[in-house]
Structures are given as C-alpha cells and as structure tokens.
Design an enzyme around this catalytic site. Structure first.
Site, short mmCIF file in Angstrom:
data_model
loop_
_atom_site.label_atom_id
_atom_site.label_comp_id
_atom_site.label_asym_id
_atom_site.label_seq_id
_atom_site.Cartn_x
_atom_site.Cartn_y
_atom_site.Cartn_z
N ASP A 82 0.85 -1.20 0.00
CA ASP A 82 0.00 0.00 0.00
C ASP A 82 0.89 1.25 0.00
OD1 ASP A 82 -2.43 1.37 0.19
OD2 ASP A 82 -2.47 1.30 2.38
N ASP A 104 2.92 5.11 -5.48
CA ASP A 104 2.13 6.32 -5.27
C ASP A 104 2.95 7.55 -5.67
OD1 ASP A 104 0.61 8.43 -4.49
OD2 ASP A 104 0.28 7.74 -2.44
N GLU A 134 -1.42 6.00 -8.98
CA GLU A 134 -2.38 6.98 -8.45
C GLU A 134 -2.27 8.32 -9.15
OE1 GLU A 134 -3.16 7.14 -4.26
OE2 GLU A 134 -3.78 9.23 -4.32
N GLY A 181 -7.97 8.19 7.11
CA GLY A 181 -8.18 8.46 8.53
C GLY A 181 -9.65 8.53 8.93
N HIS A 211 -9.24 4.81 -2.37
CA HIS A 211 -8.56 4.87 -1.06
C HIS A 211 -9.44 5.65 -0.08
CE1 HIS A 211 -4.32 3.52 -1.88
NE2 HIS A 211 -4.89 3.45 -3.08
N ASP A 256 -8.81 0.64 6.24
CA ASP A 256 -7.89 0.49 7.37
C ASP A 256 -8.50 1.08 8.64
OD1 ASP A 256 -5.80 0.12 9.04
OD2 ASP A 256 -4.41 1.48 8.06
P1 13P Z 1 -9.09 4.59 5.52
O1 13P Z 1 -8.23 5.43 6.39
O2 13P Z 1 -10.33 5.30 5.11
O3 13P Z 1 -9.38 3.26 6.10
O4 13P Z 1 -8.27 4.35 4.14
C1 13P Z 1 -7.31 3.33 4.06
C2 13P Z 1 -6.49 3.41 2.81
O5 13P Z 1 -6.81 4.09 1.85
C3 13P Z 1 -5.27 2.60 2.77
O6 13P Z 1 -4.52 2.82 1.62
O1 G3H Z 2 -3.30 4.74 3.74
C1 G3H Z 2 -2.73 4.48 4.78
C2 G3H Z 2 -3.08 3.29 5.59
O2 G3H Z 2 -4.18 3.56 6.43
C3 G3H Z 2 -1.89 2.78 6.33
O3 G3H Z 2 -1.56 3.60 7.39
O4 G3H Z 2 0.85 4.14 7.08
O5 G3H Z 2 -0.22 4.26 9.35
O6 G3H Z 2 0.21 2.05 8.28
P1 G3H Z 2 -0.08 3.52 8.06
ZN ZN Z 3 -4.60 4.82 0.86
#
Ligand code: 13P
Ligand code: G3H
Ligand code: ZN
Length: 309
Positions: A82, A104, A134, A181, A211, A256
């Site tokens: 990711d 990205d 992206e 978030g 996302h 997430d």
């Molecule tokens: P959320 O913060 O909305 O769960 O998005 C997660 C995400 O896009 C990870 O790449």
């Molecule tokens: O897009 C981001 C994801 O929510 C992952 O978050 O970088 O804190 O692991 P992180």
């Molecule tokens: Zn993301």
C-alpha cells in the site's frame, strides 16, 4: 496454494458490479480476523501492507503470516504493498513475494509520476506482479477551500488515458473526495461521482481503486468514546456511496481506519469491563473477533463480493 495477483479478481468484479476489499494488516490477530471472515463468506481478498506496517512487524513476519492464512483458509489471497513511495520499496516487496504493489507518485507532476510508475511497472511485470498507480491528491478538503480550488485535489479526467497508456499500470487509484483516517468530512459527505463516471467512460473496463474508504462506523466511534476514548467529529464515507462506487468502475476499496476502530473499541470495552485482566489473549481474542465481524459486514453488505471467491 500460492498467493495470486488481483488481475482475475478485478476482471470479475468489474463485470459483476462489485468490489474487492483491500484491508490493511499489521499483526496476526488482524490477519486472522480478516481471513476468517473472507473464508466464512467465500470472498476474494486483498491484504495490504503499508511501509509503516512493514517497519512495525517486519516483512518476513507479515509474509509468513499471510502464507499461513492461505494454507489455513485455502482462499485466493493477493498480497499488496500500500502506498509504495519509491522504486526501491516496490522492488523489495516484489522480490520478497508480494503479488501486487502500489507506486504512489501522486505528489509528483504528471510527467514525473508517469516516469516513476513506468519504472515500477516494467520491473513488476517482468516478475508477474501487478501495479496500482495513483492520479490526484487524497488530501482532506478544508472548509476554507472554495469549489474552484477544490477541483485541484481531484483526479484530472484529462490525464487518466495518457497515464494508463504510458505507464502500463493494471489499476488506477483516483481522488474523488475521500481521504485517509477517521475525519474525512467536515460537513455533509460528498463524493464526485461525476468524475468517476467520466473516468469510467474514458477507460472502459479498467479497474479503479478507492482509497480512504472507511465508513468510520458511528456505533464503533460511540463505543470508543463510551469507554474512555476521545474521537468527537469522526466521520467517514457512507456505505451507500461505497455500494454505488462498487457498482461502477471501482474494483478495489481500501479499508484500514474501520479495522483500527473495531479493534480499539473492543479493547477499550474489555478493559472497562475487566480492569483486572492482564492476559493479552483475553483482549486480543475479542479484538480479533470484532475485526472478523466488521469484515464480514463489509464483504456481504457493502462490497458485494461474498460468494465470489
Ligand atoms: P481509511 O483510512 O479510510 O481506512 O483508508 C485506508 C487506505 O486508503 C489505505 O490505503
Ligand atoms: O493509507 C494508509 C493506511 O491507512 C496505512 O496507514 O501508514 O499508518 O500504516 P499507516
Ligand atoms: Zn490509501
């Protein structure tokens, strides 16, 4: 049974008008909760690992845990990087057994984004790995920004064809108003379905990625706050908007924050009710179960991919 790419998953999802859930993983309980849910409802699955998750748990632990989940469930699982920010991390994940990576380059000007993305695509494809690129900025939209300025954040529909053609990417993440978030909207939630529609028209049959797609489920926020948390004003993407996106060209929906909320609500509740506990299994077990229930809900009621594995 080895890990798979998302190629076939996306082809079927596009045709079937549903989306594949891409869930972020950081540890064993999260991986078990997600994969047990997918197994129970027979859903195709993408597990994704951020640079932060990789640093937290180490590549090898996440790799082995995901391999264990494949052996345990017999499911087809795609393992995805990711938000890869440079060629090196993408190469490291490709060499280390991931079947999909995201590069990205959205913070760069178009030409630079194309150059970087193509470099990753050339390497990934030579190893049988697929790539997500992206276009557009997934920033939170501030109240102070007027509508004309707002457009600068969204994916420019005039750039998508050249980007896909020149890079050779397998899927494209776009910005239509979501953000990462738990605080996505200050006012009413609003997504630019008109932009998605235009992109779909210009790239027929091509898989689009959303996302920042957590719904920041109000009941979970309520539980977090009821048991000592402080998350006033948390707001996510309504489920009916996600269902609409899934019925269109969106084939991958990233989640997430909702997993974090489910886990946190469960652990907070546990300690509020049983303050004497100190055995991690007593609070991580229910947290794993909470993740499983949340993911089942998403697969069945939101993404529409249950029964499609
Ligand atoms: P959320 O913060 O909305 O769960 O998005 C997660 C995400 O896009 C990870 O790449
Ligand atoms: O897009 C981001 C994801 O929510 C992952 O978050 O970088 O804190 O692991 P992180
Ligand atoms: Zn993301």
């Amino acid at each position: 049974m080895p890990l798979v790419t998302s190629k076939e998953m996306f082809r079927k999802a596009y045709e079937g008008g549903y989306a594949i859930g891409a869930f972020n993983v950081n540890n064993m309980e999260i991986i078990q909760g997600i994969t047990e849910a997918a197994k129970e409802v027979n859903a195709p699955l993408i597990l994704q690992v951020s640079a932060g998750a990789r640093k937290y748990a180490k590549h090898i632990y996440l790799m082995k845990l995901v391999e264990a989940a494949v052996a345990d469930t017999g499911l087809d699982i795609c393992l995805h990087l990711d938000h890869g920010e440079d060629f090196e991390i993408c190469k490291s994940c490709i060499d280390g057994g991931f079947t999909s990576v995201m590069i990205d380059g959205s913070k760069y000007p178009l030409e630079e984004n194309i150059k970087l993305t193509k470099q990753v695509v050339d390497y990934a494809h030579s190893k049988g790995v697929v790539v997500e690129g992206e276009l557009g900025r997934l920033a939170g939209i501030e109240d102070a920004i007027n509508v004309a300025d707002e457009d600068a954040f969204f994916t420019d529909q005039d750039e998508v064809e050249v980007f896909v053609r020149e890079t050779g990417v397998d899927s494209l993440a776009i910005a239509i108003g979501t953000s990462h978030g738990a605080y996505k909207f200050k006012g009413e939630p609003r997504l630019r379905f008109d932009i998605l529609e235009e992109i779909q028209r210009r790239l027929p049959g091509f898989p689009i990625v959303l996302h920042g797609a957590s719904s920041v489920i109000p009941e979970l926020v309520e539980d977090v706050n009821k048991y000592g948390g402080k998350m006033p004003g948390a707001k996510g993407v309504p489920e009916d908007m996600l269902r609409k996106a899934a019925s269109m060209a969106v084939c991958k929906i990233n989640i997430d924050s909702d997993l974090r909320l489910a886990m946190t609500a469960s652990i907070r509740k546990h300690f509020a009710l049983y303050p004497e506990d100190f055995d991690p299994r007593k609070y991580l077990g229910p947290a794993r179960q909470a993740i499983k229930e949340l993911v089942k809900h998403k697969l069945v009621n939101v993404l529409g991919c249950a029964g499609k594995a």
